[in-house]
Design a protein around this motif. Structure first.
Motif, PDB file in Angstrom:
ATOM      1  N   ILE A  41       0.830  -1.208   0.000  1.00 31.48           N
ATOM      2  CA  ILE A  41       0.000   0.000   0.000  1.00 31.48           C
ATOM      3  C   ILE A  41       0.862   1.254   0.000  1.00 31.48           C
ATOM      4  N   LEU A  42       1.848   1.294   0.890  1.00 28.67           N
ATOM      5  CA  LEU A  42       2.664   2.495   1.025  1.00 28.67           C
ATOM      6  C   LEU A  42       3.564   2.712  -0.180  1.00 28.67           C
ATOM      7  N   ALA A  43       4.174   1.651  -0.708  1.00 29.60           N
ATOM      8  CA  ALA A  43       5.064   1.804  -1.863  1.00 29.60           C
ATOM      9  C   ALA A  43       4.310   2.323  -3.084  1.00 29.60           C
ATOM     10  N   GLU A  44       3.118   1.788  -3.311  1.00 29.98           N
ATOM     11  CA  GLU A  44       2.369   2.224  -4.487  1.00 29.98           C
ATOM     12  C   GLU A  44       1.823   3.636  -4.299  1.00 29.98           C
ATOM     13  N   ARG A  45       1.314   3.919  -3.131  1.00 27.95           N
ATOM     14  CA  ARG A  45       0.718   5.242  -2.909  1.00 27.95           C
ATOM     15  C   ARG A  45       1.765   6.348  -2.987  1.00 27.95           C
ATOM     16  N   VAL A  46       2.926   6.146  -2.370  1.00 32.54           N
ATOM     17  CA  VAL A  46       3.952   7.183  -2.416  1.00 32.54           C
ATOM     18  C   VAL A  46       4.457   7.362  -3.841  1.00 32.54           C
TER      19      VAL A  46
END
Length: 233
Positions: A41-46
């Protein structure tokens, strides 16, 4: 822009004008009371937020990584090193075949860092390309912001507790966990590691105010955007 919002003809046209793209990579693994997909989630969102104003395509996050140490936590999916090497090479080959020559890999999982030598070997075979591996959460400015807020920060602690990694109906405790014995957990199998780390937080409080989290996120997006824009030669 997300690659899923483009068709092949648009990509063919785009890459003739800009050969950059972003590939997020993550992991599906225990994060205490947070989503098993936190790293994804965090890798894609950032990546998406960093690339959006630049018009650089972002591919869907590779969700699975190397997480053998958490294998005994239900829901964790782990790939072997030999499998992961093949997947990364195949993805890079596909991006290169499309015409992308500047590829930023945005990593959200520390266990994926053995991919570094794979990238080096791939670049020796594709010498007109540039690939950068960006561990977004521990990049210098982002980690400095984390430590400024609270130096007791680690896997599955407050530093990964963003509004978009929390789960409805999963209350999060509010106390500071003592630092685990990292050496003791590194020398044992996944079963004994699970016993030694309990719910999964390595150390620190489980949550902090959203104001703190959004301040970190802002730095993380800006630092990732800088990597998309700079340092390709």
């Amino acid at each position: 822009m997300r690659i899923q919002d483009m068709h092949w003809g648009q990509v063919e046209k785009h890459v003739k004008e800009d050969d950059r793209c972003v590939l997020p990579i993550g992991s599906i693994e225990q994060h205490a009371y947070l989503s098993l997909a936190t790293d994804m989630i965090l890798a894609e969102r950032v990546s998406v937020e960093a690339a959006e104003p630049l018009g650089v395509p972002v591919f869907p996050c590779l969700p699975y990584g190397m997480a053998s140490g958490f294998a005994d936590f239900p829901g964790t999916v782990t790939l072997s090193l030999r499998t992961y090497i093949g997947i990364i090479e195949d993805i890079l080959d596909s991006l290169y075949h499309t015409g992308f020559r500047r590829i930023l890999i945005v990593n959200g999982h520390g266990g994926n860092t053995p991919v570094n030598p794979v990238i080096g070997e791939w670049l020796n075979r594709n010498r007109d390309a540039s690939v950068k591996l960006h561990d977004w959460w521990r990049a210098p400015k982002t980690m400095a912001k984390v430590l400024e807020i609270d130096p007791a920060a680690s896997h599955a602690s407050w530093m990964e507790n963003f509004p978009w990694t929390r789960l409805e109906g999963a209350p999060i405790p509010n106390f500071q966990k003592e630092r685990i014995d990292f050496a003791a957990t590194a020398r044992v199998d996944a079963g004994r590691k699970r016993e030694r780390i309990a719910e999964g937080n390595y150390h620190g409080v489980f949550q902090r105010p959203d104001e703190d989290m959004l301040a970190i996120w802002k730095v993380g997006v800006e630092e990732t955007r800088y990597e998309i824009e700079n340092g390709w030669h």
